[in-house]
Design a protein around this motif. Structure first.
Motif, PDB file in Angstrom:
ATOM      1  N   MET A   1      75.695 -17.872  35.063  1.00  0.00           N
ATOM      2  CA  MET A   1      74.482 -17.427  35.753  1.00  0.00           C
ATOM      3  C   MET A   1      73.419 -18.510  35.644  1.00  0.00           C
ATOM      4  O   MET A   1      73.107 -18.982  34.544  1.00  0.00           O
ATOM      5  CB  MET A   1      73.980 -16.117  35.148  1.00  0.00           C
ATOM      6  N   ASP A   2      72.865 -18.905  36.790  1.00  0.00           N
ATOM      7  CA  ASP A   2      71.858 -19.970  36.829  1.00  0.00           C
ATOM      8  C   ASP A   2      70.463 -19.346  36.806  1.00  0.00           C
ATOM      9  O   ASP A   2      69.879 -19.050  37.853  1.00  0.00           O
ATOM     10  CB  ASP A   2      72.060 -20.808  38.089  1.00  0.00           C
ATOM     11  N   ILE A   3      69.926 -19.159  35.600  1.00  0.00           N
ATOM     12  CA  ILE A   3      68.612 -18.525  35.455  1.00  0.00           C
ATOM     13  C   ILE A   3      67.510 -19.423  35.995  1.00  0.00           C
ATOM     14  O   ILE A   3      66.557 -18.950  36.623  1.00  0.00           O
ATOM     15  CB  ILE A   3      68.360 -18.179  33.974  1.00  0.00           C
ATOM     16  N   GLN A   4      67.640 -20.713  35.771  1.00  0.00           N
ATOM     17  CA  GLN A   4      66.626 -21.651  36.251  1.00  0.00           C
ATOM     18  C   GLN A   4      66.532 -21.605  37.781  1.00  0.00           C
ATOM     19  O   GLN A   4      65.440 -21.692  38.346  1.00  0.00           O
ATOM     20  CB  GLN A   4      66.936 -23.065  35.778  1.00  0.00           C
ATOM     21  N   LYS A   5      67.677 -21.458  38.434  1.00  0.00           N
ATOM     22  CA  LYS A   5      67.677 -21.358  39.891  1.00  0.00           C
ATOM     23  C   LYS A   5      66.914 -20.117  40.340  1.00  0.00           C
ATOM     24  O   LYS A   5      66.134 -20.156  41.308  1.00  0.00           O
ATOM     25  CB  LYS A   5      69.113 -21.309  40.412  1.00  0.00           C
ATOM     26  N   SER A   6      67.127 -19.011  39.653  1.00  0.00           N
ATOM     27  CA  SER A   6      66.404 -17.784  39.987  1.00  0.00           C
ATOM     28  C   SER A   6      64.912 -17.969  39.816  1.00  0.00           C
ATOM     29  O   SER A   6      64.104 -17.400  40.556  1.00  0.00           O
ATOM     30  CB  SER A   6      66.883 -16.629  39.092  1.00  0.00           C
ATOM     31  N   PHE A   7      64.535 -18.778  38.842  1.00  0.00           N
ATOM     32  CA  PHE A   7      63.127 -19.038  38.561  1.00  0.00           C
ATOM     33  C   PHE A   7      62.490 -19.920  39.632  1.00  0.00           C
ATOM     34  O   PHE A   7      61.328 -19.709  40.019  1.00  0.00           O
ATOM     35  CB  PHE A   7      63.007 -19.697  37.184  1.00  0.00           C
ATOM     36  N   ASN A   8      63.255 -20.891  40.131  1.00  0.00           N
ATOM     37  CA  ASN A   8      62.677 -21.917  41.007  1.00  0.00           C
ATOM     38  C   ASN A   8      62.907 -21.705  42.493  1.00  0.00           C
ATOM     39  O   ASN A   8      62.195 -22.283  43.322  1.00  0.00           O
ATOM     40  CB  ASN A   8      63.242 -23.297  40.631  1.00  0.00           C
ATOM     41  N   TYR A   9      63.918 -20.915  42.871  1.00  0.00           N
ATOM     42  CA  TYR A   9      64.343 -20.913  44.270  1.00  0.00           C
ATOM     43  C   TYR A   9      63.235 -20.522  45.238  1.00  0.00           C
ATOM     44  O   TYR A   9      63.190 -21.004  46.386  1.00  0.00           O
ATOM     45  CB  TYR A   9      65.539 -19.973  44.457  1.00  0.00           C
ATOM     46  N   VAL A  10      62.353 -19.639  44.807  1.00  0.00           N
ATOM     47  CA  VAL A  10      61.258 -19.196  45.679  1.00  0.00           C
ATOM     48  C   VAL A  10      60.446 -20.393  46.162  1.00  0.00           C
ATOM     49  O   VAL A  10      60.117 -20.508  47.355  1.00  0.00           O
ATOM     50  CB  VAL A  10      60.348 -18.200  44.933  1.00  0.00           C
ATOM     51  N   PHE A  11      60.138 -21.308  45.244  1.00  0.00           N
ATOM     52  CA  PHE A  11      59.253 -22.428  45.557  1.00  0.00           C
ATOM     53  C   PHE A  11      59.966 -23.537  46.321  1.00  0.00           C
ATOM     54  O   PHE A  11      59.328 -24.488  46.779  1.00  0.00           O
ATOM     55  CB  PHE A  11      58.644 -22.969  44.259  1.00  0.00           C
ATOM     56  N   GLU A  12      61.289 -23.431  46.459  1.00  0.00           N
ATOM     57  CA  GLU A  12      62.045 -24.402  47.251  1.00  0.00           C
ATOM     58  C   GLU A  12      61.994 -24.069  48.738  1.00  0.00           C
ATOM     59  O   GLU A  12      62.371 -24.893  49.568  1.00  0.00           O
ATOM     60  CB  GLU A  12      63.507 -24.443  46.774  1.00  0.00           C
ATOM     61  N   ASP A  13      61.553 -22.867  49.043  1.00  0.00           N
ATOM     62  CA  ASP A  13      61.429 -22.442  50.438  1.00  0.00           C
ATOM     63  C   ASP A  13      60.085 -22.910  50.980  1.00  0.00           C
ATOM     64  O   ASP A  13      59.030 -22.636  50.398  1.00  0.00           O
ATOM     65  CB  ASP A  13      61.526 -20.910  50.521  1.00  0.00           C
ATOM     66  N   GLU A  14      60.127 -23.631  52.110  1.00  0.00           N
ATOM     67  CA  GLU A  14      58.898 -24.181  52.673  1.00  0.00           C
ATOM     68  C   GLU A  14      57.889 -23.102  53.055  1.00  0.00           C
ATOM     69  O   GLU A  14      56.676 -23.340  53.082  1.00  0.00           O
ATOM     70  CB  GLU A  14      59.209 -25.034  53.920  1.00  0.00           C
TER      71      GLU A  14
END
Length: 235
Positions: free
Chosen positions: A1-14
């Motif tokens: 499980m990629d917890i860091q991805k869950s944390f950051n993915y929102v801000f990767e969306d323009e």
């Protein structure tokens, strides 16, 4: 499980500011907030499908509304036994009123107190169990997109047991995220709230930020639970 991805993915969306901004507005408006619940299901669905940008667009508000309404109704039906367990204990506190004899009243009060405590503990256990299983209900809804999927108990339990490690991680971190934001806002309110005028003005300005943080935690949680199901388990 990629917890860091869950944390950051929102801000990767323009478009994350507008997407979460719309989410914050829909989440706070009664009735319309069903659409926000449905939107988080869309996040789960996109994660399962391994979409590069899991935050959905807001181009299908009607579907989000109906999805959210379905899972809310399912949750309400699951909560009914808990509501019964919550109110029944208070009825036992009325037992002494059934007799005019003081000795009998004392016995009834003792019995009522014990029953009150036992049923209250059962209620707390049921609420805890419900909070643990409802995310699996949401996952099963995402799998089938039908209201009846929310009540396929065997499959719902299998989601938990077959993915227990990831499920426990997602559940624990999600609970921790909501608690952390709530505690942080409570501390800030306690520190600044006592200051006349300026303190209340500060809290008024801070409230939208706190609400956005809660919306982000919901999006964070949805991504975590989206990682619970492997693609072959989802379809």
């Amino acid at each position: 499980m990629d917890i860091q991805k869950s944390f950051n993915y929102v801000f990767e969306d323009e478009s994350w500011i507008s997407k979460l901004g719309i989410g914050a507005v829909t989440a706070i408006v009664p009735i319309l907030n069903f659409a926000w619940a449905g939107y988080t299901l869309g996040i789960i669905r996109n994660v399962i499908e391994r979409q590069l940008r899991p935050l959905p667009s807001w181009d299908d508000l009607g579907k989000y509304f109906m999805d959210g309404l379905c899972v809310w109704l399912a949750g309400a039906l699951y909560a009914l036994p808990g509501m019964v367990l919550f109110f029944i204990p208070f009825l036992f506190l009325l037992l002494p009123a059934l007799s005019n004899n003081s000795d009998v009243q004392g016995v009834l009060l003792a019995v009522g107190g014990v029953l009150f405590f036992v049923l209250l503990m059962l209620w707390l256990l049921y609420i805890l169990l419900l909070s643990f299983l409802l995310p699996a209900v949401r996952l099963n809804y995402v799998r089938y997109n039908t209201f009846t999927a929310c009540f396929k108990i065997k499959e719902i339990i299998q989601i938990v047991t077959a993915n227990i490690g990831r499920y426990l991680t997602a559940w624990g971190i999600s609970i921790g995220g909501y608690l952390l934001v709530s505690i942080a806002f409570s501390i800030v309110s306690a520190v600044f709230g006592w200051i006349p005028c300026i303190g209340w003005l500060f809290l008024l300005l801070l409230a939208p930020i706190g609400w956005l943080a809660m919306v982000w935690v919901a999006a964070f949680s949805a991504h975590l639970f989206g990682q619970v199901l492997e693609p072959e388990q989802a379809y």
